[in-house]
Scaffold this active site. Structure first.
Site, PDB file in Angstrom:
ATOM      1  N   THR A 302      51.758  53.421  21.860  1.00  0.00           N
ATOM      2  CA  THR A 302      50.767  53.987  22.767  1.00  0.00           C
ATOM      3  C   THR A 302      51.315  55.243  23.424  1.00  0.00           C
ATOM      4  O   THR A 302      52.528  55.408  23.576  1.00  0.00           O
ATOM      5  CB  THR A 302      50.423  53.003  23.891  1.00  0.00           C
ATOM      6  OG1 THR A 302      51.541  52.892  24.792  1.00  0.00           O
ATOM      7  CG2 THR A 302      50.097  51.635  23.345  1.00  0.00           C
ATOM      8  N   ASP A 303      50.411  56.126  23.807  1.00  0.00           N
ATOM      9  CA  ASP A 303      50.836  57.190  24.700  1.00  0.00           C
ATOM     10  C   ASP A 303      51.251  56.536  26.020  1.00  0.00           C
ATOM     11  O   ASP A 303      50.861  55.404  26.327  1.00  0.00           O
ATOM     12  CB  ASP A 303      49.721  58.213  24.915  1.00  0.00           C
ATOM     13  CG  ASP A 303      50.262  59.592  25.269  1.00  0.00           C
ATOM     14  OD1 ASP A 303      51.416  59.688  25.715  1.00  0.00           O
ATOM     15  OD2 ASP A 303      49.531  60.578  25.097  1.00  0.00           O
ATOM     16  N   CYS A 304      52.051  57.264  26.789  1.00  0.00           N
ATOM     17  CA  CYS A 304      52.732  56.623  27.909  1.00  0.00           C
ATOM     18  C   CYS A 304      51.761  56.169  28.999  1.00  0.00           C
ATOM     19  O   CYS A 304      51.023  56.981  29.555  1.00  0.00           O
ATOM     20  CB  CYS A 304      53.803  57.542  28.463  1.00  0.00           C
ATOM     21  SG  CYS A 304      55.108  57.817  27.245  1.00  0.00           S
TER      22      CYS A 304
END
Length: 774
Positions: A302-304
């Site tokens: 996932t993106d952060c």
């Protein structure tokens, strides 16, 4: 900068190890400092690991991972679902930080990389948008190879991991997007080719092992992500409404190329929603497309904090536990953030997710680390184990940074007698503008710590009498200070105005509203131009395009040069171009629009195609109908290149069975999946001649205009080749096209169709007509 995740060795252990290996390390001068808990299966630290099957590198990865999972508790597995992975200390598996960056060099933004002794810097290549302007696939690959070598060197001294969340392959759809600088531009083919070459450069090993990796690359941000913060709308809340047609012919192709053609080992899902679903919670997009259709051999990250975003910002789920479960079941393997480590156990206990979901994710993650050699013991005893400080910031790597910048610079205007400047006849130059003597600005975002910077030194090395005036306090240029700038321009033989943007104008979390030169930069240029003694060269440093129509029309602005964010060697590369030591060959990877575009087009409109009913003009050179300042593919040279068509296919006939529907009825197109269609080929052979007096590179761009069916693109890039020719030299460029793959369009349902009728192929002003029939 975040501290390293790796702990130093004890004094006693270091004494023992140094007694054994210090002579070798000192003599080779390759690795002068090590941390000994940055890899698993360390027999020196824990002799017991030699009995674990997961440490036996002679076994296949599947067997090793299964053995490892069988020894772990559920809680231990869950601690390895996040980027700050907990490892399993009792099994000799140290903590591991997955978050490293290598967008255009080993980056300092990832929490898993720490520049400190003995490696305090790495080569900072041009920002991606500048490199992409070279239209040179071999350069893209070479950069990846060099970056991965430096990455391995940094890893070998315990200052980085091996999982690099690069590169960004989102389409640069709108000129206002702050992160467009990270991308290869607006075209799906150029973006795909860049992704394939750079990812292969990062991942491929010199021993030819197709399964193991040099480093792990990642293609992001999946998908239809291209908005940060614009007029109160931000990426955490944005729901991108995308048609099936636009998804399949614009937004998805670079990601498909990453997985299918480059065999990338990771894909990162984005913050935004697509058609009402967060991308990190959409099983169709993740498991359905990435894993099942494209067969990803790797992990999905996932993106952060994007899992947290879908709960906290998008309110897509009711509880944190439900959020963790939905992400896992959709296909997420690793969370850049902490949600999966905090809430997965409760999600399993509540029946929202199963241990099988956890096992799948952890298995993908550990399999990746095994392919990287993390479980093979001391990396110094393996391929690339001898890399160290002497392999970073080498003279060759720094020269490559200079060459990459030179190839990416785009000459947009050049009046007769302007460029190149004579290095002998030019006795003085005035260098003016807020970007005229910058360092950090040149490297763009997601950068590392550069080996060194060259700014004005590049010009002063050629012309010692160099006058400098910033003209503005910064790129915002609230007030232009023109008096000193005008004074030096009036006495210098040539004036170089370096203007544009920086990360305070366009970057992650920040989109532009205006696409003109910021603040009073235009006024500065106009005032200086009025009094200049010699030619005026306007140099623009930016990621996105600028409305510089005023300068294009002004005869006193004799040249316009766009240099993107050119990296650590930008100043030297600029001097090479200005004084004719290098022939410019870059071409714009994005279209430059007038300010009226930004005034009239809503940034949140994801449609690529125009809508005459509403006056919406469409996006990018493929569909946009309206005025441009400069367009995709524009770029001049100091030489003139001409084309001659040597050979080209004129007619393609697709045989269909007598019972086929199109045999009984008139059809505008046929399915590109037809077996007889798949074997059809088109060849285009061109002779390219350098008719000028200077050696130079030239990018041959092959465009295509299909028949007007299925709302097809008005023009589309089919291929590109870079050639380097001496004066009067000729070279041959060959394009081999698969009819169904390259000459097909996507219909409204997302199906690929081969249009029947007249297709037009373009190279410069040369046109070739190709009839496709049944």
């Amino acid at each position: 900068m975040a501290p390293s995740q790796h702990r130093g060795c004890s004094v006693f252990l270091c004494f023992q190890l140094c007694f054994i290996v210090s002579y070798f390390l000192l003599c080779t001068n390759k690795v002068s400092s090590q941390h000994y808990d940055y890899f698993a299966c360390n027999v020196i630290k824990n002799p017991e690991v030699k009995n674990y099957r997961f440490c036996d590198e002679t076994l296949d990865v599947e067997s090793r991972v299964n053995d490892l999972l069988s020894r772990m508790t559920l809680q231990e597995k869950i601690l390895n679902l996040v980027y700050r992975a907990g490892g399993v200390a009792r099994l000799g598996i140290p903590e591991y930080n997955w978050w490293c960056e290598a967008l255009h060099g080993v980056g300092a933004t990832g929490r898993g990389t720490n520049f400190s002794s003995p490696i305090k810097a790495a080569t900072s290549f041009p920002q991606v948008i500048c490199t992409a302007a070279s239209f040179n696939s071999s350069l893209f690959y070479t950069l990846g190879k060099v970056v991965s070598t430096e990455a391995r060197a940094v890893y070998n001294v315990g200052l980085s991991g091996l999982t690099f969340w690069s590169t960004n392959v989102n389409i640069f759809r709108d000129p206002r997007w702050g992160r467009g600088q990270e991308t290869p531009g607006e075209d799906p083919l150029l973006t795909s080719r860049y992704a394939i070459s750079y990812v292969r450069g990062l991942q491929e090993r010199d021993d030819g092992d197709k399964y193991r990796l040099k480093v792990s690359a990642c293609c992001k941000h999946y998908t239809a992500y291209d908005l940060e913060s614009w007029k109160g709308i931000d990426r955490f809340h944005f729901n991108a409404l995308v048609t099936k047609q636009d998804m399949d012919d614009t937004y998805q192709p670079p990601f498909k190329s990453c997985v299918v053609d480059a065999n990338v080992s990771s894909v990162m899902c984005s913050y935004n929603q697509v058609n009402g679903k967060p991308t990190c919670a959409d099983p169709e997009l993740l498991t359905g497309v990435i894993c099942n259709q494209w067969n990803l051999n790797g992990y999905i990250v996932t993106d952060c904090n994007s899992i947290k975003v879908m709960f906290k910002s998008q309110h897509y789920t009711r509880t944190p536990e439900e959020t963790a479960a939905i992400a896992l079941k959709a296909g997420v393997d690793l969370n850049c953030g902490s949600y999966l480590s905090k809430y997965t156990l409760a999600a399993v206990q509540e029946g929202l997710a199963s241990e099988a979901d956890v096992n799948r994710a952890v298995k993908n993650n550990f399999a990746m680390l095994m392919r990287l050699g993390f479980f093979d013991g001391d990396p110094r005893q393996r391929l690339y184990g001898n890399l160290g400080p002497n392999d970073v910031c080498t003279p060759a790597n720094q020269e490559l940074a200079r060459e990459a910048a030179r190839q990416g610079f785009v000459l947009l205007k050049n009046s007769r007698g302007s460029l190149p400047l004579s290095p002998t006849a030019t006795k003085s130059v005035a260098v003016i503008g807020p970007n005229a003597n910058v360092t950090t600005t040149m490297i763009g975002n997601y950068a590392g710590i550069p080996c060194r910077d060259t700014t004005l030194q590049g010009i002063t090395a050629v012309v010692p009498t160099t006058y400098f005036s910033p003209g503005c306090a910064n790129v915002a240029c609230v007030t232009a200070r023109v008096d000193d700038a005008k004074r030096i321009s009036a006495i210098a033989d040539a004036t170089i105005l370096v203007v544009g943007a920086d990360q305070s104008i366009e970057t992650e979390t920040l989109d532009r509203v205006d696409i003109s030169l910021p603040g009073q930069q235009t006024f500065l240029v106009q005032e200086v131009t009025k009094v200049s003694k010699g030619p005026v060269i306007l140099v623009i440093m930016s990621g996105g395009g600028m409305d510089v129509q005023f300068a294009k029309d002004d005869p006193k602005v004799t040249s316009i040069l766009w240099i993107g964010y050119p990296g650590e060697a930008g100043g030297a590369a600029l001097a090479d171009i200005l004084f004719g030591f290098y022939n410019p060959s870059g071409r714009l990877p994005v279209s430059w629009y007038p300010q009226s575009y930004a005034n009239n087009v809503n940034m949140t409109n994801m449609n690529m195609r125009p809508d005459p009913a509403t006056g919406y003009p469409g996006r990018t050179y493929r569909f946009y109908r309206g005025p441009t300042v400069y367009t995709f593919g524009d770029g001049l040279s100091y030489s003139r290149f001409s084309y001659h068509l040597v050979k080209a296919t004129n007619l393609v006939s697709i045989p269909l069975g007598e019972q086929h529907f199109c045999k009984r009825s008139s059809c505008q197109s046929i399915d590109a999946s037809e077996q007889t269609c798949k074997i059809a080929k088109v060849k285009v052979n061109l002779r390219v001649k350098n008719s000028g007096r200077m050696r130079g590179g030239h990018s041959v761009l092959l465009f295509w205009t299909p028949p007007n069916v299925h709302n097809s693109p008005q023009k589309q890039l089919l291929g590109f080749k870079k050639v380097f020719l001496t004066p009067k030299e000729q070279g041959t460029v060959r394009f081999n096209l698969e009819v169904c793959k390259h000459l097909s369009v996507v219909d409204k349902s997302g199906n690929r169709k081969l249009a029947l009728g007249m297709h037009v192929l373009h190279v410069g002003s040369l046109k070739h007509y190709l009839m496709v029939s049944i």
